[in-house]
Design a protein around this motif. Structure first.
Motif, short mmCIF file in Angstrom:
data_model
loop_
_atom_site.label_atom_id
_atom_site.label_comp_id
_atom_site.label_asym_id
_atom_site.label_seq_id
_atom_site.Cartn_x
_atom_site.Cartn_y
_atom_site.Cartn_z
N HIS A 55 73.23 22.52 67.24
CA HIS A 55 73.66 21.80 68.44
C HIS A 55 72.42 21.13 69.04
O HIS A 55 71.46 21.81 69.43
N ILE A 56 72.48 19.81 69.10
CA ILE A 56 71.30 19.04 69.47
C ILE A 56 71.61 18.12 70.65
O ILE A 56 72.67 17.47 70.68
N LYS A 57 70.68 18.07 71.60
CA LYS A 57 70.85 17.23 72.78
C LYS A 57 70.25 15.85 72.54
O LYS A 57 69.12 15.73 72.06
N PHE A 58 71.04 14.83 72.83
CA PHE A 58 70.56 13.45 72.84
C PHE A 58 70.54 12.97 74.28
O PHE A 58 71.55 13.09 75.00
N ASP A 59 69.41 12.47 74.74
CA ASP A 59 69.35 11.86 76.07
C ASP A 59 69.99 10.48 76.02
O ASP A 59 69.91 9.79 74.99
N CYS A 60 70.60 10.09 77.11
CA CYS A 60 71.26 8.79 77.18
C CYS A 60 70.80 8.04 78.42
O CYS A 60 70.21 8.61 79.35
N GLU A 61 71.10 6.78 78.44
CA GLU A 61 70.81 5.96 79.63
C GLU A 61 71.55 6.54 80.83
O GLU A 61 72.67 7.04 80.71
N GLY A 62 70.89 6.47 82.00
CA GLY A 62 71.51 7.00 83.20
C GLY A 62 71.40 8.51 83.30
O GLY A 62 72.16 9.14 84.03
N ASP A 63 70.43 9.07 82.57
CA ASP A 63 70.19 10.53 82.58
C ASP A 63 71.46 11.34 82.27
O ASP A 63 71.72 12.38 82.87
N ILE A 64 72.23 10.81 81.32
CA ILE A 64 73.44 11.51 80.89
C ILE A 64 73.16 12.17 79.54
O ILE A 64 73.01 11.48 78.53
N PRO A 65 73.05 13.49 79.47
CA PRO A 65 72.82 14.15 78.18
C PRO A 65 74.14 14.34 77.42
O PRO A 65 75.19 14.56 78.03
N LEU A 179 62.10 18.72 67.22
CA LEU A 179 63.17 18.60 68.21
C LEU A 179 62.82 19.32 69.51
O LEU A 179 63.26 18.91 70.59
N GLY A 180 62.05 20.38 69.41
CA GLY A 180 61.67 21.12 70.61
C GLY A 180 62.88 21.61 71.37
O GLY A 180 63.81 22.20 70.79
N ASP A 181 62.92 21.33 72.70
CA ASP A 181 64.04 21.81 73.51
C ASP A 181 65.29 20.97 73.35
O ASP A 181 66.31 21.23 74.00
N HIS A 182 65.24 19.94 72.48
CA HIS A 182 66.46 19.20 72.18
C HIS A 182 67.39 20.02 71.27
O HIS A 182 68.57 19.69 71.14
N LEU A 183 66.83 21.03 70.60
CA LEU A 183 67.66 21.94 69.82
C LEU A 183 68.22 22.99 70.77
O LEU A 183 67.51 23.89 71.22
N ILE A 184 69.50 22.86 71.08
CA ILE A 184 70.11 23.69 72.11
C ILE A 184 70.50 25.05 71.58
O ILE A 184 70.23 26.09 72.18
N ALA A 185 71.17 25.06 70.42
CA ALA A 185 71.68 26.32 69.88
C ALA A 185 72.01 26.15 68.40
O ALA A 185 72.08 25.02 67.89
N THR A 186 72.21 27.27 67.74
CA THR A 186 72.66 27.25 66.34
C THR A 186 73.78 28.27 66.18
O THR A 186 73.89 29.22 66.96
N GLU A 187 74.60 28.06 65.18
CA GLU A 187 75.66 29.02 64.87
C GLU A 187 75.94 29.00 63.37
O GLU A 187 75.79 27.98 62.70
N GLN A 188 76.33 30.14 62.84
CA GLN A 188 76.68 30.25 61.42
C GLN A 188 78.09 29.72 61.20
O GLN A 188 78.97 29.88 62.05
#
Length: 569
Positions: A55-65, A179-188
């Motif tokens: 699960h990866i976070k992408f930043d978007c315009e307008g500070d919308i993740p 990715l640093g903190d852009h990697l939010i979580a992982t799951e099997q």
């Protein structure tokens, strides 16, 4: 390779080219990094594995993740767009803005498409070029830019300099760190993924220029074309229908291998024009093809040999044509027998060739057999006997131990279309049957030698007629099963009658009665059994048939027996 087969294959390619059924262009293609060759859809196997969903976070315009979920973070640098379903909860905030790639910093368009599965991950999808078929469809549908980062060896190319020459797994590890903190979580998760049938390696989708036969545009015609085809067992026809209906790729026929039949074409290294060999040049081998000047006006380029070879199914799909030429035959074959795993290849591709050539179906009947599996082990799935993989069992070992006829008996005892485990009890039953046929023949010859008695009494004659009537019924049942290709039922019918009636009742009757001229009837009854068993036990039946033929000849009996039990009589 037989030169006649080479010529027929190359000639078929030329005919397909001039009829407009071939395509040769650069586009996303299935590729095996291990074999380093293009593949067709039929060359793929689906396997299961434990995978990690990132699960990866992408930043978007307008500070919308936004959050995307992917099993292939290594393709984040190849992302060209982000997609969401029109009914996604964030749809109203995502419309018209851009996302920022967390690895490259590039801006990515956020687009709407109703093909996105809102239930997978976050319901927002990253489109990379290329991770799977969905990426290709979105790439074409939305006319997206192309960004290829994986080469034909399954390594990162120079588009991302820091990852150049790294394997996919090595590059993925670095990307996950970056990715640093852009990697939010992982799951099997359990994942189905496509692999190369030959080497079991995961496939990649890369841009390359390959020859293909246009079959996607023929799907409806193919479904209609196969309607008259009788497939045995009938439920196997659904497999063929499902395969045709589920096609998502044209048939890629070019391969980058070291041996095979050469594609008889030349490509200009400047204008990319194509020259196809003349049929008078066929057959032509790869090492016989040389470069020559391009014939296009205002082009100073060189026509270079294509250099690829054909998919092996290009030749196999022409087996009816090859057989017709070798044996001066014409028209469709009566039937073909083959196993179920190559419905999608040998059967399907042969049918394709028939349709594209404007001919009839290649056969009236298609017989689909199952697999021979190794000995059954508790808790384990049976292993297919395969020469290429060295798995299951070696038939020659079985034949050396128990004989060819008992092994064939085991094969024939399997119902059409069903897999069959190697079974010692069935092998032994086949061995006992061959022995019983031999012993029964000895008894019959002995009875015939001692047949110089009084003429047949009326009660014996009446019993003989009952036996002949029963044999007529058995013969009808046997032929009915064989005409429907239910050979295991035919074998069972003949075997049960032979053991339960002929051996236990009939022979005892002939032993206890003066044969007189009935020995001829006894011979004919036994020959009927031998003929019924001949397709399944060809060696012992031929041996016993020749013994009986020699006996008749020595006795001076006018016989109309054929030279072999396997010939028409």
């Amino acid at each position: 390779m037989d030169e006649r087969a080479m010529k027929i294959t190359q000639q078929d390619f030329i005919e397909l080219y001039h009829r407009g059924h071939l395509d040769y262009r650069t586009q996303p293609q299935i590729h095996c990094p291990n074999c380093q060759t293009s593949l067709s859809q039929a060359d793929l196997m689906t396997q299961q594995r434990e995978a990690i969903l990132y699960h990866i976070k992408f930043d978007c315009e307008g500070d919308i993740p936004i959050e995307i979920a992917t099993t292939r973070p290594g393709l984040i640098p190849a992302a060209v767009a982000i997609f969401y379903h029109p009914h996604h909860p964030q749809a109203h905030t995502l419309r018209g803005i851009q996302a920022i790639n967390p690895i490259t910093g590039e801006k990515l368009p956020i687009l709407e498409d109703d093909s996105i599965d809102p239930s997978f991950g976050s319901g927002i999808m990253m489109c990379s070029t290329f991770g799977d078929q969905a990426d290709i469809q979105l790439f074409r549908k939305h006319d997206l830019p192309l960004k290829i980062i994986i080469d034909g060896k399954g390594c990162f190319n120079s588009v991302i300099p820091s990852l150049k020459s790294l394997s996919i797994e090595q590059g993925k590890s670095i990307i996950l760190q970056d990715l640093g903190d852009h990697l939010i979580a992982t799951e099997q998760m359990k994942q189905s993924y496509p692999t190369c049938e030959r080497c079991s390696s995961p496939i990649e989708i890369i841009m390359s220029r390959q020859w293909s036969i246009r079959i996607l545009e023929q799907k409806e015609q193919l479904l209609e074309f196969i309607q008259p085809l009788q497939i045995h067992p009938s439920f196997m026809k659904k497999r063929l229908i499902n395969w045709i209906s589920g096609l998502s790729w044209d048939w890629i026929i070019s391969r980058q291998r070291h041996y095979g039949i050469a594609i008889p074409a030349w490509i200009c290294d400047t204008c990319e024009s194509i020259k196809i060999a003349d049929t008078s040049q066929l057959p032509i081998r790869l090492d016989e093809m040389t470069s020559e000047s391009c014939r296009q006006s205002n082009c100073q380029g060189e026509l270079q040999p294509d250099g690829d070879i054909f998919d092996t199914w290009m030749t196999s799909s022409l087996s009816p044509v090859i057989l017709n030429e070798l044996y001066s035959l014409s028209g469709p074959m009566s039937f073909r027998s083959q196993a179920h795993e190559i419905i999608r290849t040998w059967a399907f591709y042969t049918i394709v060739k028939g349709l594209l050539k404007g001919e009839n179906l290649p056969w009236d009947h298609l017989l689909i057999s199952g697999w021979g599996l190794g000995f059954k082990e508790k808790g384990k799935r049976g292993i297919k006997a395969s020469k290429s993989s060295g798995s299951g069992f070696d038939p020659l070992d079985i034949i050396a131990e128990i004989g060819a006829d008992p092994f064939r008996y085991w094969c024939a005892s399997a119902r059409l279309g069903k897999d069959q485990y190697l079974n010692e009890a069935i092998l032994n039953r086949g061995k006992k049957l061959t022995t019983k046929l031999y012993n029964a023949t000895k008894i019959i010859l002995l009875l015939a030698d001692n047949s110089q008695g009084p003429e047949t009494e009326p009660p014996a004659e009446s019993r003989l007629q009952e036996i002949l009537h029963r044999m007529e019924i058995l013969q009808g049942r046997y032929e009915g099963c064989m005409s429907e290709f239910e050979y295991s039922d035919a074998l069972t019918a003949a075997e049960l009658d032979f053991w339960n009636e002929f051996c236990q009742v009939d022979i005892e009757f002939f032993k206890s009665n003066s044969l007189g001229d009935m020995w001829n009837n006894l011979f004919e009854i036994h020959l009927m059994y031998l003929r019924m068993f001949a397709p399944f036990l060809p060696f012992i039946t031929e041996y016993l048939y020749q013994i009986m033929a020699e006996y008749l000849s020595a006795k001076g009996t006018n016989s109309t027996l054929a030279p072999s039990i396997h010939m028409r009589y």
